[in-house]
Design a protein around this motif. Structure first.
Motif, PDB file in Angstrom:
ATOM      1  N   TYR A  17       0.885  -1.213   0.121  1.00  0.00           N
ATOM      2  CA  TYR A  17      -0.132  -0.009  -0.136  1.00  0.00           C
ATOM      3  C   TYR A  17       0.710   1.120   0.059  1.00  0.00           C
ATOM      4  CZ  TYR A  17      -4.286  -2.628   0.963  1.00  0.00           C
ATOM      5  OH  TYR A  17      -5.490  -3.227   0.915  1.00  0.00           O
ATOM      6  N   LEU A  25       3.195  -6.046   1.682  1.00  0.00           N
ATOM      7  CA  LEU A  25       2.302  -7.100   2.533  1.00  0.00           C
ATOM      8  C   LEU A  25       2.582  -8.424   1.734  1.00  0.00           C
ATOM      9  CD1 LEU A  25      -0.004  -7.603   4.095  1.00  0.00           C
ATOM     10  CD2 LEU A  25      -1.405  -6.603   2.394  1.00  0.00           C
ATOM     11  N   PRO A  44      -5.599 -14.111  10.724  1.00  0.00           N
ATOM     12  CA  PRO A  44      -5.879 -13.091  11.661  1.00  0.00           C
ATOM     13  C   PRO A  44      -6.261 -11.792  10.846  1.00  0.00           C
ATOM     14  CG  PRO A  44      -3.562 -13.578  11.926  1.00  0.00           C
ATOM     15  CD  PRO A  44      -4.174 -14.593  10.879  1.00  0.00           C
ATOM     16  N   ASN A  45      -6.911 -10.859  11.734  1.00  0.00           N
ATOM     17  CA  ASN A  45      -7.006  -9.694  11.430  1.00  0.00           C
ATOM     18  C   ASN A  45      -6.022  -9.069  11.052  1.00  0.00           C
ATOM     19  OD1 ASN A  45      -8.983  -9.440  14.232  1.00  0.00           O
ATOM     20  ND2 ASN A  45      -9.930  -9.407  12.300  1.00  0.00           N
ATOM     21  N   GLY A  46      -5.968  -7.943   9.665  1.00  0.00           N
ATOM     22  CA  GLY A  46      -4.962  -7.400   9.288  1.00  0.00           C
ATOM     23  C   GLY A  46      -3.866  -8.293   8.593  1.00  0.00           C
ATOM     24  N   ALA A  47      -4.211  -9.425   8.279  1.00  0.00           N
ATOM     25  CA  ALA A  47      -3.171 -10.337   7.616  1.00  0.00           C
ATOM     26  C   ALA A  47      -3.269 -10.194   5.927  1.00  0.00           C
ATOM     27  CB  ALA A  47      -3.370 -11.930   7.896  1.00  0.00           C
ATOM     28  N   GLY A  48      -4.312  -9.670   5.446  1.00  0.00           N
ATOM     29  CA  GLY A  48      -4.258  -9.262   3.953  1.00  0.00           C
ATOM     30  C   GLY A  48      -5.431 -10.105   3.353  1.00  0.00           C
ATOM     31  N   LYS A  49      -6.488 -10.634   3.864  1.00  0.00           N
ATOM     32  CA  LYS A  49      -7.405 -11.435   3.146  1.00  0.00           C
ATOM     33  C   LYS A  49      -8.204 -10.491   2.494  1.00  0.00           C
ATOM     34  CE  LYS A  49      -9.077 -12.632   7.020  1.00  0.00           C
ATOM     35  NZ  LYS A  49      -8.143 -12.076   8.097  1.00  0.00           N
ATOM     36  N   THR A  50      -8.739  -9.226   3.050  1.00  0.00           N
ATOM     37  CA  THR A  50      -9.505  -8.462   2.030  1.00  0.00           C
ATOM     38  C   THR A  50      -8.812  -7.881   0.953  1.00  0.00           C
ATOM     39  OG1 THR A  50     -10.841  -7.869   4.097  1.00  0.00           O
ATOM     40  CG2 THR A  50     -10.726  -6.385   2.234  1.00  0.00           C
ATOM     41  N   THR A  51      -7.460  -7.555   1.219  1.00  0.00           N
ATOM     42  CA  THR A  51      -6.570  -7.055   0.224  1.00  0.00           C
ATOM     43  C   THR A  51      -6.440  -8.058  -0.900  1.00  0.00           C
ATOM     44  OG1 THR A  51      -5.273  -5.752   1.837  1.00  0.00           O
ATOM     45  CG2 THR A  51      -4.117  -6.211  -0.279  1.00  0.00           C
ATOM     46  N   TYR A  63      -2.228   1.011  -7.383  1.00  0.00           N
ATOM     47  CA  TYR A  63      -1.072   0.741  -6.257  1.00  0.00           C
ATOM     48  C   TYR A  63      -0.073   0.056  -7.123  1.00  0.00           C
ATOM     49  CZ  TYR A  63      -4.088   1.932  -2.197  1.00  0.00           C
ATOM     50  OH  TYR A  63      -4.822   2.491  -1.425  1.00  0.00           O
ATOM     51  N   HIS A 194     -14.154 -15.532   9.377  1.00  0.00           N
ATOM     52  CA  HIS A 194     -13.305 -15.562  10.625  1.00  0.00           C
ATOM     53  C   HIS A 194     -14.008 -16.758  11.256  1.00  0.00           C
ATOM     54  CE1 HIS A 194     -11.468 -11.601  10.129  1.00  0.00           C
ATOM     55  NE2 HIS A 194     -10.559 -12.286  10.717  1.00  0.00           N
TER      56      HIS A 194
HETATM   57  N1  LIG Z   1      -6.158   1.313   1.813  1.00  0.00           N
HETATM   58  C1  LIG Z   1      -5.361   0.944   2.790  1.00  0.00           C
HETATM   59  N2  LIG Z   1      -4.040   1.717   2.977  1.00  0.00           N
HETATM   60  C2  LIG Z   1      -3.109   1.210   3.620  1.00  0.00           C
HETATM   61  N3  LIG Z   1      -2.925   0.140   4.407  1.00  0.00           N
HETATM   62  C3  LIG Z   1      -4.304  -0.579   4.267  1.00  0.00           C
HETATM   63  C4  LIG Z   1      -5.296  -0.326   3.419  1.00  0.00           C
HETATM   64  N4  LIG Z   1      -6.203  -1.386   3.689  1.00  0.00           N
HETATM   65  C5  LIG Z   1      -5.646  -2.290   4.337  1.00  0.00           C
HETATM   66  N5  LIG Z   1      -4.230  -1.723   4.579  1.00  0.00           N
HETATM   67  C6  LIG Z   1      -3.431  -2.652   5.655  1.00  0.00           C
HETATM   68  O1  LIG Z   1      -3.352  -3.872   4.806  1.00  0.00           O
HETATM   69  C7  LIG Z   1      -2.993  -5.089   6.016  1.00  0.00           C
HETATM   70  C8  LIG Z   1      -4.200  -6.196   5.385  1.00  0.00           C
HETATM   71  O2  LIG Z   1      -5.320  -5.659   5.515  1.00  0.00           O
HETATM   72  P1  LIG Z   1      -6.694  -6.452   5.183  1.00  0.00           P
HETATM   73  O3  LIG Z   1      -8.019  -5.432   5.351  1.00  0.00           O
HETATM   74  O4  LIG Z   1      -6.423  -6.770   3.915  1.00  0.00           O
HETATM   75  O5  LIG Z   1      -6.540  -7.785   6.358  1.00  0.00           O
HETATM   76  P2  LIG Z   1      -7.638  -8.717   6.707  1.00  0.00           P
HETATM   77  O6  LIG Z   1      -6.805 -10.087   6.498  1.00  0.00           O
HETATM   78  O7  LIG Z   1      -8.795  -8.885   5.721  1.00  0.00           O
HETATM   79  O8  LIG Z   1      -8.183  -8.016   7.945  1.00  0.00           O
HETATM   80  P3  LIG Z   1      -9.815  -8.422   8.672  1.00  0.00           P
HETATM   81  O9  LIG Z   1      -9.526  -9.824   9.098  1.00  0.00           O
HETATM   82  O10 LIG Z   1      -9.333  -7.445   9.789  1.00  0.00           O
HETATM   83  O11 LIG Z   1     -10.689  -8.115   7.743  1.00  0.00           O
HETATM   84  C9  LIG Z   1      -3.420  -4.086   7.300  1.00  0.00           C
HETATM   85  O12 LIG Z   1      -2.021  -4.065   7.756  1.00  0.00           O
HETATM   86  C10 LIG Z   1      -4.049  -2.983   6.985  1.00  0.00           C
HETATM   87  O13 LIG Z   1      -3.938  -2.167   7.877  1.00  0.00           O
END
Ligand SMILES: Nc1ncnc2c1ncn2[C@@H]1O[C@H](COP(=O)(O)OP(=O)(O)OP(=O)(O)O)[C@@H](O)[C@H]1O
Length: 221
Positions: A17, A25, A44-51, A63, A194
């Motif tokens: 990002y 990431l 876990p939260n923040g690991a990157g699944k949504t990304t 990006y 989750h």
């Molecule tokens: N738009 C963004 N800009 C900068 N960093 C981001 C952005 N979106 C997510 N991140 C960061 O990227 C990392 C992965 O985020 P992501 O939302 O993909 O995780 P996740 O596994 O889906 O989390 P969750 O289970 O909480 O939904 C995190 O560190 C988050 O802070």
């Protein structure tokens, strides 16, 4: 590597990002989805699944991610295959002032859909037990919104469906209906959850953290 039995192959994905020199990431992620394959993505939260879902949906091209991608064996950029992919993020994008009926018309105009789209949406709404389709969705409960949103997305019958926490806010009948739809639908599916329901049976379960280790391989059949 880009064999025909694969619907989507992603090679050597590097994604960040930021441009501040901090570790990316994803740094060399390899991921493949077979035709019709159902994949559960956990971690876990923040690991990157949504990304990862956003990347697959071609929504993060600004990006400038680096990767090679193949769709049915053909080299592509991810934004080019957007019309082939049905993506339901964890937040819906519905219009409060429109009814379910009106949403069907809006979504039909936005996407390339089959002639049966309207009846497919209504069929899914029936399976989800949502009978109220004439009042503005601003007056829906959270679960009702979720049912409508998922129905509008799933009725596209895309060859790849991406679902981020689709079970959130759904009642038991709808959870069962959604599991049954995913299992019966010929399209591939990548689902993030989750707390996946016990009855959910997927072909593969992938922990997103395997993608961030240098020795990671996504092949775990
Ligand atoms: N738009 C963004 N800009 C900068 N960093 C981001 C952005 N979106 C997510 N991140 C960061 O990227 C990392 C992965 O985020 P992501 O939302 O993909 O995780 P996740 O596994 O889906 O989390 P969750 O289970 O909480 O939904 C995190 O560190 C988050 O802070």
């Amino acid at each position: 590597m880009s064999g025909q039995r694969h619907l989507l192959v992603l090679r050597d994905l590097v994604f960040s990002y930021t441009t501040d020199g901090s570790p990316p990431l994803f740094d060399g992620l390899n991921f493949e989805i077979a035709q019709g394959e159902k994949i559960l993505l956990v971690g876990p939260n923040g690991a990157g699944k949504t990304t990862l879902l956003n990347l697959l949906a071609g929504l993060l091209e600004s990006y400038r991610p680096r990767y090679q991608a193949f769709w049915a064996g053909k080299p592509v950029r991810l934004q080019e295959i957007r019309p082939e992919i049905a993506y339901a993020p964890d937040e819906d994008y519905l219009f409060d002032e429109l009814t379910a009926e009106e949403h069907i018309e809006v979504f039909r105009a936005l996407w390339t859909v089959q002639p049966t789209y309207r009846s497919d949406v209504l069929d899914l709404l029936r399976r989800f037990g949502l009978a109220e389709i004439t009042k503005p969705v601003g007056r829906y409960s959270r679960g009702m919104r979720r049912k409508l949103f998922l129905s509008l997305i799933l009725a596209r019958r895309a060859s790849l469906c991406l679902l981020d926490e689709p079970f959130n806010a759904l009642d038991q009948q709808s959870i069962e209906a959604l599991i049954s739809f995913i299992e019966m639908n010929p399209g591939a599916c990548v689902l993030v959850a989750h707390r996946p329901p016990e009855a959910l049976r997927m072909d593969r379960v992938i922990d997103i953290r395997t993608f961030t280790r240098s020795d990671a391989s996504s092949t775990r059949e």
